[in-house]
Design an enzyme around this catalytic site. Sequence first.
Site, PDB file in Angstrom:
ATOM      1  N   ASN A 187       1.055  -0.926  -0.154  1.00  0.00           N
ATOM      2  CA  ASN A 187       0.149   0.013   0.121  1.00  0.00           C
ATOM      3  C   ASN A 187       0.948   1.610   0.053  1.00  0.00           C
ATOM      4  O   ASN A 187      -0.055   2.064  -0.705  1.00  0.00           O
ATOM      5  CB  ASN A 187      -0.966   0.079   0.943  1.00  0.00           C
ATOM      6  CG  ASN A 187      -0.402   0.046   2.374  1.00  0.00           C
ATOM      7  OD1 ASN A 187       0.719  -0.574   3.106  1.00  0.00           O
ATOM      8  ND2 ASN A 187      -0.754   0.703   3.764  1.00  0.00           N
ATOM      9  N   GLU A 228       4.577  -4.233  12.505  1.00  0.00           N
ATOM     10  CA  GLU A 228       3.583  -2.756  12.430  1.00  0.00           C
ATOM     11  C   GLU A 228       2.082  -3.341  11.822  1.00  0.00           C
ATOM     12  O   GLU A 228       2.660  -3.845   9.954  1.00  0.00           O
ATOM     13  CB  GLU A 228       3.868  -1.409  11.246  1.00  0.00           C
ATOM     14  CG  GLU A 228       4.596  -1.071  12.354  1.00  0.00           C
ATOM     15  CD  GLU A 228       4.037  -0.132  13.733  1.00  0.00           C
ATOM     16  OE1 GLU A 228       2.805  -0.162  14.467  1.00  0.00           O
ATOM     17  OE2 GLU A 228       4.664  -0.183  14.607  1.00  0.00           O
ATOM     18  N   CYS A 252      -3.566   1.385   6.496  1.00  0.00           N
ATOM     19  CA  CYS A 252      -3.385   0.971   7.862  1.00  0.00           C
ATOM     20  C   CYS A 252      -3.891   2.347   8.940  1.00  0.00           C
ATOM     21  O   CYS A 252      -4.759   1.963  10.046  1.00  0.00           O
ATOM     22  CB  CYS A 252      -2.386   0.285   8.440  1.00  0.00           C
ATOM     23  SG  CYS A 252      -0.667   1.298   8.755  1.00  0.00           S
TER      24      CYS A 252
END
Length: 485
Positions: free
Chosen positions: A151, A249, A283
């Site tokens: 992303n 993460e 995110c």
Amino acid sequence: MDSGLNYIGGAWVGSENDDWSVNVNPARPGHELGRVARSTAGDVRRALEAADTAFPAWKELPGAQRGAFLRKAADLMEQRAERIARTMTEEMGKTLPESRGEVQRGAAILRYYAGEGERASGEVIPAQDGKSLLYTKRIPLGAVGLVTPWNFPVAIPLWKLAPALAYGNTAVLKPASNASLTACAIVEALADAGLPGGVVNLVHGSGAVVGDALLADPRTRGVSFTGSNAVGREIAVKAAQRGIKAQLEMGGKNAVIVMEDADLAKAADLVVSGAMKSTGQKCTATSKAIVMKPVAERFTALLLERIRAIRPGDGLEPDTYFGPAATSAQQQSVLEHIRTGLSEGAKLLAGSPEAPPGEGYYVEPALFAGVTPDMALAREEIFGPVLAVMEADDLDQAIRWANETEYGLSAAIFTNSLAHAMKFVDRVEAGMIKVNAETAGVEYQAPFGGLKRSSSHSREQGRAAMDFFTHIQTVSISLQQEANR
């Protein structure tokens, strides 16, 4: 570069078994962009051997000299910015302006960490005897594995690579397969900046093969991962078994709270931006808006007006607000979340549970009302352009609902009350907190990371990256006293 080659020991090479996959444009899946090496565990072993061999000399190089390579790479990225941005847009779908901005951010990250070799990295501690010299210093881990998602295919690899290299580590980068061509452009800039062979290595392929081989090899001294919770938990277990550092993460379910005293028009603009930009594939994207009941109807109408004006399109087209989902699987996952929301009784005000007609992995921007805390829409990460609206009685209830998720990455509040803002800051369970701003985004010089299952509780970016990519050594020097004469 037409092919996604591996970069091992300073050379561009295919996989040892000459196996390839093909990357396509998610806006036009019939358009093949290039071949990507499908690597083996043997390719990973060679990359780690190169990184391990290069480590002693790279570690001993003064930090300012290491930084000079990063500055040169930043210059090259800026010179090639349009080509890199176009590759990113064609490969994973985000709009060209967003891609351009990400390339510029990547160059800024490189320059920030280029300066780390000229900043203090230890401390002098008073010794109790008043005579010894007691101090700490930072040393690199060694060869590290970096596993990155699709992303943010420039920013995330670089906010791992740049500090890893600045602090004296060598690295093996494993990018997401459908962002491999973009990863090649990053590594090409580092290579052309004159980085010694083996300091940075690039290995493409599946996580099951490349990722597992990275974790299993005794030469890997740490792994930094950004991706799904399921994979992150597996990495944590394997890293713990080996006794190496792991930085994770992972997901987010990010809420905004809209108070009665907020500037509703401004809040609507920023909530829609946070939820819909980059096709919601962040995110930190805004996933649920918890609105005070007295203004809920008016605020929902403002959201609906803005969302109805959005149409997905090819990221290369100048007026596109957001592009396609990055993959067919991601498109279908988002559509399934929308269907789940309908089955739970939420009201779909905009969007569709079906893909729009035509080519491309598109999803219509979706807005749900009537969402309650027990619904999946309020709890599960969607990673797509879907926004759920919830109506709360007061700030206490809103904060409770914001916290009722396994994630704790980002959260925001819109209010003109300092009391409301500070109560939110003190009680919300998130690693990043915004007041009168969207949940998405953080500046590169500030720590990035979440609470709960969003993170392994270390931080990326800024000087916080030093904590993961180095060990602390404590040194005590006691000089022998000259004998009395």
